[in-house]
Write an enzyme that holds these catalytic residues in place. Structure first.
Site, PDB file in Angstrom:
ATOM      1  N   HIS A  97      -0.815   0.802  -9.914  1.00 13.82           N
ATOM      2  CA  HIS A  97      -1.547  -0.095  -9.003  1.00 13.82           C
ATOM      3  C   HIS A  97      -2.210  -1.212  -9.816  1.00 13.82           C
ATOM      4  CE1 HIS A  97      -3.780  -0.310  -4.894  1.00 13.82           C
ATOM      5  NE2 HIS A  97      -3.515  -1.534  -5.380  1.00 13.82           N
ATOM      6  N   ARG A 136       0.843  -1.188   0.000  1.00 18.42           N
ATOM      7  CA  ARG A 136       0.000   0.000   0.000  1.00 18.42           C
ATOM      8  C   ARG A 136       0.882   1.243   0.000  1.00 18.42           C
ATOM      9  NH1 ARG A 136      -3.096  -2.750  -1.669  1.00 18.42           N
ATOM     10  NH2 ARG A 136      -5.217  -3.301  -1.027  1.00 18.42           N
ATOM     11  N   GLU A 177      -3.365   7.881  -4.689  1.00 17.63           N
ATOM     12  CA  GLU A 177      -3.711   7.398  -6.031  1.00 17.63           C
ATOM     13  C   GLU A 177      -5.012   8.030  -6.527  1.00 17.63           C
ATOM     14  OE1 GLU A 177      -3.819   3.164  -5.631  1.00 17.63           O
ATOM     15  OE2 GLU A 177      -1.681   3.014  -5.187  1.00 17.63           O
TER      16      GLU A 177
END
Length: 310
Positions: A275, A228, A257
């Site tokens: 991601h 993360r 993000e």
């Protein structure tokens, strides 16, 4: 009457057809629909980035189930769904192998400078210049892994095959793995040539990898993050990369993000992915199958094998 579903993320095509047949599915990728649809929705299909924050939940008065296209649920308001007795299911273990592969891919790219060499050729420089890039071996190194869940274990198995010494840190020691347990995150960073983050997010791990830990990896060390983005102090990482306190980083996740600091984009010793470590056909289908299974079981009044126990 078919239950009403709100789908916020794309799905595998074959499973998409099945969901559309079995449910009244309102597909609104990355955005919320009108109030009349929101009022009808009994289940949503979301992901770790969109999640189910307070503002969204407040607009879904009849919501009973949240299914996550993936395994991360950092942006789901857990306290609120507990209060409202909303169930939460994730795609347990579905992306494990592909995410582990991506960790190794990012490492190989940044350490062996694969993207830089590719760009060197594409720019036509090889015809007039000697390639000056000198990478770093990823074999016979000391590897530190933060997190020893399914993904951490899969990474350990892969990276050990490069004749590396693997150690890890986690909330507790795992007696069913062969790797060396190091209780202190800082101690693990100090002894690691390559530091890989495979830990879940959340407030407990926010900026756990801070300036001191990043710099402890050393000027010849690499940081890889497929866990993360919030786990890393992003500003401290940028400064360490700019000042050559560490050799490079491979990042699939970021603190805010989809917004990525320009400073990271400008650094040649950083390899990035949006991601998307689990973004393969195989993983997409596995995740979609788990979502369909959760929807079918929930509306049949049966237990959910991938339910997150809150």
């Amino acid at each position: 009457m078919k239950p009403h579903i709100l789908q916020l993320v794309p799905m595998n095509n074959s499973i998409q057809e099945q969901i559309n047949q079995q449910f009244t599915n309102h597909i609104h990728i990355d955005e919320l629909p009108s109030a009349d649809i929101l009022n009808k929705a009994e289940a949503i299909i979301t992901n770790g980035v969109i999640g189910a924050p307070t503002k969204m939940l407040d607009k879904l008065p009849n919501l009973k189930l949240i299914t996550v296209h993936g395994v991360g649920y950092d942006n789901v308001n857990i306290e609120l769904i507990k209060q409202r007795n909303i169930k939460l299911s994730i795609a347990t273990n579905a992306p494990t192998q592909d995410v582990a592969d991506m960790a190794i891919g990012l490492l190989l790219d940044v350490a062996r400078q694969l993207t830089l060499r590719d760009q060197f050729i594409r720019a036509g420089r090889w015809e007039s210049e000697r390639c000056a890039y000198q990478g770093t071996s990823v074999s016979n190194k000391k590897i530190g892994i933060m997190g020893m869940g399914p993904i951490g274990r899969a990474i350990a198995q892969r990276i050990a095959a490069f004749d590396n010494e693997v150690s890890y840190t986690a909330r507790h020691q795992h007696t069913d793995v062969q790797w060396n347990f190091v209780p202190s995150l800082l101690d693990l960073a100090k002894q690691s040539d390559i530091f890989i983050i495979a830990a879940s997010g959340g407030d407990n791990s926010r900026k756990a990898v801070n300036k001191e830990i990043i710099e402890a990896i050393g000027e010849r060390g690499f940081l890889i993050n497929i866990g993360r983005g919030v786990t890393v102090d992003e500003e401290a990482l940028i400064q360490a990369l700019q000042n050559k306190k560490i050799a490079g980083a491979g990042l699939d996740v970021f603190a805010n993000e989809p917004h990525v600091p320009q400073a990271l984009k400008d650094l040649p010793n950083v390899i990035m992915a949006p991601h998307s470590a689990g973004a393969t056909y195989e993983t997409s289908k596995k995740i979609a199958e788990k979502i369909l299974n959760s929807l079918e079981l929930f509306f049949a009044g049966k237990p959910l094998p991938d339910e997150v126990k809150l």
